[in-house]
Design a protein around this motif. Sequence first.
Motif, PDB file in Angstrom:
ATOM      1  N   PRO A  22      11.872 -11.732-102.041  1.00  0.00           N
ATOM      2  CA  PRO A  22      10.857 -11.314-101.087  1.00  0.00           C
ATOM      3  C   PRO A  22      10.729 -12.300 -99.929  1.00  0.00           C
ATOM      4  N   THR A  39      11.074 -11.496 -95.601  1.00  0.00           N
ATOM      5  CA  THR A  39       9.796 -11.660 -94.918  1.00  0.00           C
ATOM      6  C   THR A  39       9.658 -10.817 -93.667  1.00  0.00           C
ATOM      7  N   LYS A  69       1.570 -19.227 -99.560  1.00  0.00           N
ATOM      8  CA  LYS A  69       2.891 -19.247-100.189  1.00  0.00           C
ATOM      9  C   LYS A  69       3.476 -20.664-100.139  1.00  0.00           C
ATOM     10  N   ARG A 111       4.260 -14.026-102.255  1.00  0.00           N
ATOM     11  CA  ARG A 111       5.469 -13.555-101.562  1.00  0.00           C
ATOM     12  C   ARG A 111       5.354 -12.070-101.222  1.00  0.00           C
ATOM     13  N   TYR A 112       4.815 -11.305-102.162  1.00  0.00           N
ATOM     14  CA  TYR A 112       4.626  -9.876-101.881  1.00  0.00           C
ATOM     15  C   TYR A 112       3.553  -9.662-100.816  1.00  0.00           C
ATOM     16  N   HIS A 113       2.494 -10.467-100.871  1.00  0.00           N
ATOM     17  CA  HIS A 113       1.428 -10.327 -99.868  1.00  0.00           C
ATOM     18  C   HIS A 113       1.993 -10.604 -98.475  1.00  0.00           C
ATOM     19  N   GLN A 114       2.770 -11.675 -98.381  1.00  0.00           N
ATOM     20  CA  GLN A 114       3.315 -12.054 -97.075  1.00  0.00           C
ATOM     21  C   GLN A 114       4.268 -10.978 -96.554  1.00  0.00           C
ATOM     22  N   GLN A 115       5.129 -10.516 -97.445  1.00  0.00           N
ATOM     23  CA  GLN A 115       6.118  -9.521 -97.028  1.00  0.00           C
ATOM     24  C   GLN A 115       5.440  -8.251 -96.526  1.00  0.00           C
ATOM     25  N   HIS A 116       4.472  -7.800 -97.311  1.00  0.00           N
ATOM     26  CA  HIS A 116       3.789  -6.556 -96.969  1.00  0.00           C
ATOM     27  C   HIS A 116       3.016  -6.684 -95.645  1.00  0.00           C
ATOM     28  N   ALA A 172       3.381  -8.969 -93.225  1.00  0.00           N
ATOM     29  CA  ALA A 172       4.265  -9.246 -92.091  1.00  0.00           C
ATOM     30  C   ALA A 172       4.945  -7.959 -91.621  1.00  0.00           C
ATOM     31  N   ALA A 200       4.579  -1.622-100.870  1.00  0.00           N
ATOM     32  CA  ALA A 200       4.832  -2.617-101.923  1.00  0.00           C
ATOM     33  C   ALA A 200       3.778  -2.549-103.017  1.00  0.00           C
ATOM     34  N   PHE A 201       2.687  -1.835-102.759  1.00  0.00           N
ATOM     35  CA  PHE A 201       1.596  -1.808-103.731  1.00  0.00           C
ATOM     36  C   PHE A 201       1.279  -0.387-104.159  1.00  0.00           C
TER      37      PHE A 201
END
Lengths: 262, 176
Positions: free
Chosen positions: B121, B125, A118, A145-150, A152, B151-152
Amino acid sequence: MPDMTAASIALNLTPATQYLLRIGDTCLILGQRLGEWCGHAPILEEDIAMANIALDFIGQARALLAHAGTLEGAGHDEDQLAFLRNERDYFNLTLVELPRGDFAASVLRNTMVATWLKLLWQRLAADSQDDEVRAIAAKALKEARYHQQHSADWVVRLGDGTAESRRRMEEALSDLWRFSAEMFDTDAVDEAAAAQGIGPRWSELEAPWRAEMTDILREATLEVPADSAFRSDGKRGRHSEHMGFILADMQYLQRAYPGGVW
Amino acid sequence: MSAAAVATESDRVKQAWAVLHGVLDPEVPALSVCDLGIVRDVIEHGDELELVLTPTYSGCPATEVIEHDVLAAVNGAGLGPAKVTLRRAPAWTTEWISAEGRRKLSEYGIAPPGTAHADLPQQATVRVIGRRSEAVACPRCASLHTERLSAFGSTACKSLYRCLSCREPFEHFKPI
């Protein structure tokens, strides 16, 4: 029609192409590792999430490898770069080639890499002098951003969860944290990429990465591990013993049936 | 359709847009590729029509199907020869989904995306699941008493929710 019958391709490597391959290969190999969760994640939602994140990484890798191939100027397309290089010609972070481990290890690794990517995509999207790199980064940033949020979220849930989930997360931290040093050491490839305006020196990402990871670990009630002298070196082509096996999985089809398409 | 193109658009370009409005997205077949904002431009180069597409996600497996479908539709309507080019910048955003597209999403059972805050997003965090502030209305009963499960969802562009009022699960088109 490119010649797809060659057993391996030889790279015509410049610092710019190596800089992009370091990022593209990191996405490629982590995408492959995450794909291993398909059908094996602890719950259906996470099975779907891992596969979705894997697809984003493969898409990002495809764009970067295609562009690296153009800059390389040897006529290699993204498929040849993905499937026909020898091990020493892959420049991903060692962290992403490690076996997927348990779910705790996978979500911790995803968090470490997504946080790093990110920050890197932000810099590339804002400052790269290469139009294509800027465009790829602007797109990938939204995904990261979505990867990090999910990821984390899961580090927090497991770290601040049951005794067993916490034990697993602490074990993952103790196994994986030492591989983060590779994300930040700067070398001649970095210097050349920075001088050409392609992207930042990776050392510039260290302070913000540590700040974000510290916040996440604090929320997860976990200790930030101490730094160690250990240095992995995948980004210079020197890989762990796991790399050959994942490449064998990935490359088998193109090696056995050169140029096979469907 | 870009504003500049409207004034000088030929009949062939207009017809191509009309045809493209009938090409459905393979993953969300309630919407056309135009409703989703994937078709960015139709440009006439003498004999050839250029169809400019912007992919939604880097790894969206539907991209190649969409390329094939728009070409087949335009060529099939006798408006060809046509070619597809991909435009990566500016990156696709859910802000490009039309009002009509949002209405169709909702009718189809998918909660349409809210505003794509570039930094949202990021700020979230370290918030754990279940403590997010953005309210998503249930497409069935319109209740705002909903929670995000993941989220997915079934595709990269959607997340999984459940409604705590009518107890039904639903998908939400992620703002991006």
